[in-house]
Each structure stands twice: as C-alpha cells, then as structure tokens.
Design a protein around this motif. Structure first.
Motif, short mmCIF file in Angstrom:
data_model
loop_
_atom_site.label_atom_id
_atom_site.label_comp_id
_atom_site.label_asym_id
_atom_site.label_seq_id
_atom_site.Cartn_x
_atom_site.Cartn_y
_atom_site.Cartn_z
N ALA A 199 -7.54 0.53 -5.98
CA ALA A 199 -7.32 -0.78 -6.73
C ALA A 199 -8.22 -1.00 -7.82
N LEU A 238 -5.83 -7.42 -5.92
CA LEU A 238 -6.49 -6.03 -6.21
C LEU A 238 -7.87 -6.04 -5.90
N HIS A 277 -8.17 -5.75 -2.13
CA HIS A 277 -7.39 -4.84 -1.46
C HIS A 277 -8.17 -3.78 -0.89
N ASP A 299 0.74 -1.23 0.13
CA ASP A 299 0.03 0.06 0.08
C ASP A 299 1.02 1.32 0.00
N VAL A 359 -0.94 0.92 -4.02
CA VAL A 359 -0.80 -0.23 -4.86
C VAL A 359 0.00 -0.04 -6.27
N ILE A 403 2.01 -3.21 -7.13
CA ILE A 403 0.95 -4.24 -7.58
C ILE A 403 0.82 -3.63 -9.19
N GLU A 404 0.46 -2.48 -9.59
CA GLU A 404 0.25 -2.10 -10.63
C GLU A 404 1.26 -2.08 -11.75
#
Lengths: 156, 120
Positions: B22, B14, B17, A134, A136, A139-140
């Motif tokens: 997300a 995601l 999340h 966090d 994200v 992740i992206e």
C-alpha cells in the motif's frame, strides 16, 4: 195514392226481433233472408271502405307504426347493451390473461438486482470495504482513475 | 458518492491497509500527482501510517512530503509530523536522514524538523 197508403215497408224489408240480432246488428232481413253481419264486412262491399273502417284502418296503421318504432328502439338498445357486455367481458379476459402471464418473480428479482447493484456501487468506495481488498490492485486502479480525473479537470 | 469523498476513502484505506505494498501505491500514484491536494492527502496518509518505509517517503525524497515544491503541501506535512502522538519512528528516520542523505537541502530540512520536534 194517399201518403198514408204508402207502406212504410216500401221495399218489403221486415225487421227482426232484437234477440236474434247477434249477427244482424241492424235486425234486417231482405225478402225473408237474414242479412248477416258479414254483409258489413269490407270484402263484400267491393273494395269500397266505409268511413269508420277507414278510420279504424288508419288507427291500426298508426298503432302498428308506433309499435314497430318502439320495438326498433328497444332492439337497438338491447344490441347496444349486448355489445357493451361483450366488450367488458373481452376486457376482463384480456386483463386476466395479462395478470396471469405477468412474471412477478423475475420482475422482483430484477428489482432486487438493481437495488443490490446500487448498494454495491455505493459501498464499493467505503473505507471498510476497501480495507478488505487484498491485494491492493483494485484500490490502485480506482486511485489512478480518480487522480487522473482531478488532473484533467484542473488542466481543462 | 462524490469523487472527493471516494478519493479520501481510498487514501485513508491505503494508509491503514495491512498489505505493505500500500505504501508503494501511495508513493507511485499519490506523491507523483500534479494535483496539490492529492499530494497533500497522500503525505498525510503516509505520516499517519507511521512505519519506517512510509515516513522515509515524505522525509527523504526531493519534491515530496516535507520537501514538496508546494509550500502548502510541505507545511501541511510538517504540521502532521509535529502533531504525531508516537514520534519514536519518525525521530529515527529524521536522524538517519540528517546523517546519511546525499542531498544537503534534504539533510537541512530533516535537521530543522527534528529541532522543532524537540520543542513540540
């Protein structure tokens, strides 16, 4: 002249008693002089060796050669053993130095880091770990990379 | 870890999340992909998230979710909507879309799904 009258001791050589023959093995004296054993020594014969001395000398030479060759063999074997011993000693010292200088701590640390990196790489894409990211952005970025790979493979 | 597994884990993460952004990531990267499987998984994830903004992505946008140009992706999204245990939020979005969306085809699709939900 009768044969009988010819003196057996034609040359006037008188024989001695046996008891006094330690140095005069043949018990001979000549003109009243004791003939000593050294008369039978080679040096008094003007270099002319008698057969027995020749044989003895040859034997001595042969024995000397044998002893010499044996000694030579023993020496070379002892040298070989000594060289072997030196080599073993040198190898042992080198091994000891290698072991002594080996940095176990850093090697273990490197191995540990390598294992840790591998585990980290495996866990990086676990859902639980991703949920902890966090914001994200991480992740992206991974998402984009994987999607592009799939699209490139599909278009290939 | 295989890339397919990585992809599934990322989309699943995601979907669950806590950060509301997300949803934007799923829409920006997932629903715009040329890969059918990526779009299918992304639509499913948005529906499972079950929030107003995530459901709006798959219901109100042309070429995404239930309106996807790929029949398999669209059918998969419809099935996911129909199998939801809590349909409260999705019904709100469907009604809003049916009444207010500017695009007739999208309104029509929303109406159809709403009708199907009444029978499921």
């Amino acid at each position: 002249m009768e044969i009988k009258s010819i003196s057996k001791n034609l040359f006037g050589i008188k024989r001695q008693n046996l008891e006094s023959n330690q140095t005069n093995p043949f018990g001979v004296n000549y003109k009243g002089n004791m003939i000593n054993a050294d008369v039978f020594d080679v040096s008094f014969t003007g270099g002319k060796e008698k057969l027995i001395e020749k044989a003895a000398k040859k034997g001595k030479m042969w024995a000397s050669a044998m002893v010499s060759s044996i000694n030579e063999g023993i020496s070379s074997r002892l040298d070989s053993i000594a060289r072997f011993g030196s080599r073993m000693k040198e190898n042992t010292i080198n091994l000891w130095n290698s072991v002594h200088n080996f940095d176990f701590a850093s090697r273990v640390r490197d191995l540990g880091n390598s294992v840790k990196s591998t585990i980290t790489a495996i866990n990086e894409y676990s859902t639980n770990n991703l949920l902890k990211c966090d914001p994200v952005d991480f992740i992206e970025s991974r998402f984009v990379g994987l999607v592009r790979m799939r699209e490139a493979a599909a278009n290939a | 870890m295989h890339n397919d597994k990585k992809l599934k884990n990322i989309i699943d993460a995601l979907s669950r999340h806590e950060n509301p952004s997300a949803v934007e990531v799923l829409e920006r990267v997932g629903t715009n992909s040329s890969d059918d499987e990526v779009r299918r998984l992304t639509a499913k994830a948005l529906i499972k998230r079950n929030t107003a903004d995530s459901l709006a992505v798959v219901i109100t946008n042309k070429g995404k979710g239930i309106n996807d140009l790929s029949t398999s992706v669209a059918m998969s999204s419809i099935n996911e909507l129909l199998s939801m245990s809590d349909k409260t939020e999705v019904l709100k979005v469907l009604e809003s879309t049916e009444e207010n969306h500017e695009d007739e085809s999208i309104r029509e699709t929303a109406r159809s799904i709403k009708a199907l939900m009444a029978f499921s």
